[in-house]
Design a protein around this motif. Structure first.
Motif, mmCIF file in Angstrom:
data_model
loop_
_atom_site.group_PDB
_atom_site.id
_atom_site.type_symbol
_atom_site.label_atom_id
_atom_site.label_comp_id
_atom_site.label_asym_id
_atom_site.label_seq_id
_atom_site.Cartn_x
_atom_site.Cartn_y
_atom_site.Cartn_z
ATOM 1 N N THR A 147 0.873 -1.040 0.191
ATOM 2 C CA THR A 147 0.131 0.099 0.302
ATOM 3 C C THR A 147 0.863 1.402 -0.090
ATOM 4 O O THR A 147 1.785 1.519 0.697
ATOM 5 C CB THR A 147 -1.240 0.156 1.564
ATOM 6 N N ALA A 148 0.370 2.277 -0.934
ATOM 7 C CA ALA A 148 1.125 3.162 -1.139
ATOM 8 C C ALA A 148 0.687 4.726 -0.912
ATOM 9 O O ALA A 148 -0.695 4.995 -1.760
ATOM 10 C CB ALA A 148 2.761 3.387 -1.792
ATOM 11 N N LEU A 149 1.325 5.384 -1.623
ATOM 12 C CA LEU A 149 0.749 6.487 -1.560
ATOM 13 C C LEU A 149 1.902 7.260 -3.098
ATOM 14 O O LEU A 149 2.681 6.991 -2.813
ATOM 15 C CB LEU A 149 0.813 8.055 -1.323
ATOM 16 N N ILE A 150 0.763 7.465 -3.954
ATOM 17 C CA ILE A 150 1.766 8.259 -4.876
ATOM 18 C C ILE A 150 1.395 9.431 -5.816
ATOM 19 O O ILE A 150 0.428 10.073 -4.682
ATOM 20 C CB ILE A 150 1.341 7.263 -6.364
ATOM 21 N N ALA A 151 2.170 10.152 -6.370
ATOM 22 C CA ALA A 151 2.666 11.655 -6.782
ATOM 23 C C ALA A 151 2.867 11.404 -7.659
ATOM 24 O O ALA A 151 3.694 10.628 -8.259
ATOM 25 C CB ALA A 151 3.240 12.724 -5.093
ATOM 26 N N ASN A 208 9.744 14.882 -0.693
ATOM 27 C CA ASN A 208 8.966 13.754 0.442
ATOM 28 C C ASN A 208 7.794 13.305 0.825
ATOM 29 O O ASN A 208 6.874 14.336 -0.017
ATOM 30 C CB ASN A 208 10.002 13.999 1.306
ATOM 31 N N PHE A 209 7.907 12.298 1.422
ATOM 32 C CA PHE A 209 6.483 12.030 2.279
ATOM 33 C C PHE A 209 5.780 13.307 3.226
ATOM 34 O O PHE A 209 4.604 13.658 3.022
ATOM 35 C CB PHE A 209 6.799 10.240 2.909
ATOM 36 N N ALA A 210 6.852 13.703 3.536
ATOM 37 C CA ALA A 210 5.845 15.055 4.164
ATOM 38 C C ALA A 210 5.488 16.167 3.554
ATOM 39 O O ALA A 210 4.091 16.423 4.642
ATOM 40 C CB ALA A 210 7.145 15.938 5.182
ATOM 41 N N GLU A 211 5.856 16.712 2.436
ATOM 42 C CA GLU A 211 5.754 17.327 1.132
ATOM 43 C C GLU A 211 3.714 16.965 1.182
ATOM 44 O O GLU A 211 2.903 17.423 0.705
ATOM 45 C CB GLU A 211 6.183 17.555 0.186
ATOM 46 N N LEU A 212 3.351 15.434 0.998
ATOM 47 C CA LEU A 212 2.147 15.342 0.541
ATOM 48 C C LEU A 212 1.216 15.286 1.468
ATOM 49 O O LEU A 212 -0.042 15.772 0.998
ATOM 50 C CB LEU A 212 2.396 13.184 0.677
ATOM 51 N N LYS A 213 1.432 15.972 2.613
ATOM 52 C CA LYS A 213 0.640 16.761 3.636
ATOM 53 C C LYS A 213 0.112 17.947 2.753
ATOM 54 O O LYS A 213 -1.147 18.705 3.683
ATOM 55 C CB LYS A 213 0.737 16.332 4.786
ATOM 56 N N GLN A 214 0.918 18.929 1.938
ATOM 57 C CA GLN A 214 0.177 20.119 1.662
ATOM 58 C C GLN A 214 -0.311 19.704 0.598
ATOM 59 O O GLN A 214 -1.080 21.059 -0.267
ATOM 60 C CB GLN A 214 1.752 20.759 1.044
ATOM 61 N N ALA A 215 -0.967 18.803 -0.257
ATOM 62 C CA ALA A 215 -1.682 18.961 -0.905
ATOM 63 C C ALA A 215 -3.345 18.364 -1.172
ATOM 64 O O ALA A 215 -3.493 18.424 0.049
ATOM 65 C CB ALA A 215 -1.846 16.967 -1.490
ATOM 66 N N LYS A 216 -3.825 19.099 -2.405
ATOM 67 C CA LYS A 216 -4.948 19.958 -1.607
ATOM 68 C C LYS A 216 -6.213 18.511 -1.670
ATOM 69 O O LYS A 216 -7.018 18.632 -1.840
ATOM 70 C CB LYS A 216 -5.209 20.930 -2.777
ATOM 71 N N THR A 217 -5.961 17.395 -2.583
ATOM 72 C CA THR A 217 -6.800 16.587 -2.732
ATOM 73 C C THR A 217 -5.550 15.142 -2.432
ATOM 74 O O THR A 217 -4.839 15.076 -4.091
ATOM 75 C CB THR A 217 -7.186 16.486 -4.521
ATOM 76 N N PRO A 276 -8.705 10.618 -12.767
ATOM 77 C CA PRO A 276 -8.952 12.518 -11.492
ATOM 78 C C PRO A 276 -7.784 12.523 -11.772
ATOM 79 O O PRO A 276 -7.208 13.676 -11.679
ATOM 80 C CB PRO A 276 -9.195 11.670 -10.399
ATOM 81 N N PHE A 277 -6.780 11.301 -11.439
ATOM 82 C CA PHE A 277 -4.940 11.669 -10.466
ATOM 83 C C PHE A 277 -4.611 11.988 -11.737
ATOM 84 O O PHE A 277 -3.310 12.913 -11.573
ATOM 85 C CB PHE A 277 -5.075 10.373 -10.132
ATOM 86 N N LEU A 278 -4.450 11.379 -13.038
ATOM 87 C CA LEU A 278 -3.741 11.837 -14.053
ATOM 88 C C LEU A 278 -4.424 13.272 -14.371
ATOM 89 O O LEU A 278 -3.313 13.853 -15.059
ATOM 90 C CB LEU A 278 -4.145 11.147 -15.033
ATOM 91 N N ALA A 279 -5.177 13.834 -14.483
ATOM 92 C CA ALA A 279 -5.973 15.040 -14.691
ATOM 93 C C ALA A 279 -5.119 16.528 -13.554
ATOM 94 O O ALA A 279 -5.521 17.481 -14.003
ATOM 95 C CB ALA A 279 -7.561 15.480 -15.015
ATOM 96 N N ASP A 280 -5.056 16.191 -12.916
ATOM 97 C CA ASP A 280 -4.569 17.040 -11.471
ATOM 98 C C ASP A 280 -2.862 16.512 -11.203
ATOM 99 O O ASP A 280 -3.111 15.435 -10.360
ATOM 100 C CB ASP A 280 -5.419 16.335 -10.173
ATOM 101 N N LYS A 281 -2.023 17.925 -11.815
ATOM 102 C CA LYS A 281 -0.643 16.869 -11.301
ATOM 103 C C LYS A 281 -0.058 17.468 -9.517
ATOM 104 O O LYS A 281 0.429 17.139 -8.821
ATOM 105 C CB LYS A 281 0.832 18.168 -12.293
ATOM 106 N N THR A 282 -1.592 17.812 -9.018
ATOM 107 C CA THR A 282 -1.051 17.955 -7.665
ATOM 108 C C THR A 282 -1.047 17.097 -6.434
ATOM 109 O O THR A 282 -1.328 16.845 -5.514
ATOM 110 C CB THR A 282 -1.297 19.954 -7.122
ATOM 111 N N ASN A 317 1.421 7.022 -19.665
ATOM 112 C CA ASN A 317 2.608 8.406 -20.151
ATOM 113 C C ASN A 317 2.378 9.291 -19.154
ATOM 114 O O ASN A 317 3.579 10.707 -19.239
ATOM 115 C CB ASN A 317 2.314 8.704 -21.691
ATOM 116 N N ALA A 318 2.343 8.792 -18.173
ATOM 117 C CA ALA A 318 2.407 9.444 -16.475
ATOM 118 C C ALA A 318 3.103 8.443 -15.620
ATOM 119 O O ALA A 318 3.153 7.990 -15.313
ATOM 120 C CB ALA A 318 1.238 9.282 -16.260
ATOM 121 N N GLU A 319 4.491 9.227 -15.175
ATOM 122 C CA GLU A 319 5.458 8.363 -14.173
ATOM 123 C C GLU A 319 5.098 9.518 -12.521
ATOM 124 O O GLU A 319 4.921 10.288 -12.698
ATOM 125 C CB GLU A 319 6.589 9.517 -14.475
#
Length: 341
Positions: free
Chosen positions: A115-119, A126-135, A170-176, A194-196
């Motif tokens: 189980t992971a989070l992807i961005a 880093n992982f800590a910055e993920l909590k800044q994501a709006k979605t 929805p994830f692919l359409a929102d780069k953040t 084509n999304a890394e």
């Protein structure tokens, strides 16, 4: 984590035992093994054991009953319609103790849960910055599971939460955006479009659950421990062969059972299982694949209570698993460099 992109037959019950090896007794113990998803490389060791005759060598005729989006194999285990169940993480196992369901974990094939989070690649340092994501896209089934832990331990908030419907659009359409993922699946699906992505395993952030665990009925453990031991040992050897020897028998069987899989997808998924060290890491390196440590289960239970997922005394980590069928170094002599395949 359970994913729901599957289309096709709701259930497939397939006899997958290979032709009996020379010298094996004609009589085989018939068992039904149910998985929690369609055949894929993250389950590869079990299909390897079926395809290369390992189960047969241990006196077993194994029928594999596949999971899928409209298939819930879990009730079939306590009802006696399946003998062994491939289950996800320890949250599910803890739930069985709360419901007083008479089942128990006998092996843990993923020492690191995938189980992971992807961005999107490079969006967050880093992982800590993920909590800044709006979605943050999380499946509703996990909203009161690991999402609560992410809030309690890492500062995520419900204002970020959006339901993940197992559609990448929805994830692919929102780069953040940030999204939950199975590390051997969604990142590969995104790459096909084509999304890394950057992958942040929850296991690396303190979410110390096991994954791909084998669950069976307590009655079977008590009345037929030899059968349980043979199934666990054969599955362990299947995983060593799948990771360190020729995986083609297992991969070919997976393709046969799940036409959605092709060579490219399967090899990529297997490569991720190896790269992320999901199977052969931690205790498995000294005790063998499938290793279980009840102290770790107790610690995970304490973390989930701290996160507010459970109240003290609501679940019983001591009743989740038994160590007696693993930690014996079975099959470790089969190891060699994965790059040899």
């Amino acid at each position: 984590m359970i994913r729901f992109p599957f289309a096709g037959a709701a259930r497939t019950l397939v006899a997958v035992a290979a032709v009996a090896a020379a010298g094996v007794a004609a009589a085989q113990d018939k068992v039904v093994f149910a998985t929690n998803w369609k055949a894929q490389a993250s389950q590869g060791g079990f299909f390897q054991a079926a395809a290369d005759g390992t189960y047969r060598k241990f006196g077993l005729e194994v029928d594999i009953q596949q999971g899928g989006p409209q298939v819930n194999n879990r009730p079939m285990l306590p009802a006696g319609r399946v003998d062994f169940l491939l289950t996800g993480g320890l949250l599910t196992a803890l739930e069985t103790t709360r419901a007083k369901i008479p089942t128990v974990i006998v092996a843990a094939f993923f020492q690191k849960d995938p189980t992971a989070l992807i961005a999107h690649k490079g969006q967050y340092k880093n992982f800590a910055e993920l909590k800044q994501a709006k979605t943050v896209l999380i499946a509703k089934s996990n909203q009161f599971g690991f999402w609560q832990w992410l809030k309690a331990d890492h500062g995520f908030t419900d204002q970020q939460f959006r339901p993940y419907t197992f559609n990448l659009a929805p994830f692919l359409a929102d780069k953040t955006a940030v999204q939950q993922a199975f590390a051997t699946a969604e990142p590969l699906y995104a790459r096909e479009r084509n999304a890394e992505v950057d992958i942040f395993l929850l296991a690396d952030q303190g979410y110390n659950t096991y994954g791909n665990m084998i669950e069976t009925r307590r009655e079977l453990v008590e009345k037929n421990p030899d059968l349980v031991q043979r199934f666990v040992d054969a599955s362990i050897i299947g995983w060593y062969n799948f990771l360190y020897r020729d995986p083609k028998p297992g991969l070919d069987l997976i393709k046969k059972l799940n036409p959605d899989m092709d060579d490219k997808k399967l090899e990529a998924e297997r490569a991720e299982v190896i790269r992320l060290q999901l199977v052969d890491s931690g205790d498995a390196q000294s005790k063998g694949i499938g290793a279980i440590d009840n102290a770790r289960i107790r610690d995970f239970g304490a973390r989930m209570i701290k996160a507010g997922i459970y109240k003290p005394g609501e679940v019983d980590p001591e009743a989740v698993a038994v160590e007696r069928f693993v930690n014996k170094k079975v099959g470790m002599d089969l190891k060699k460099s994965p790059t040899a395949n």
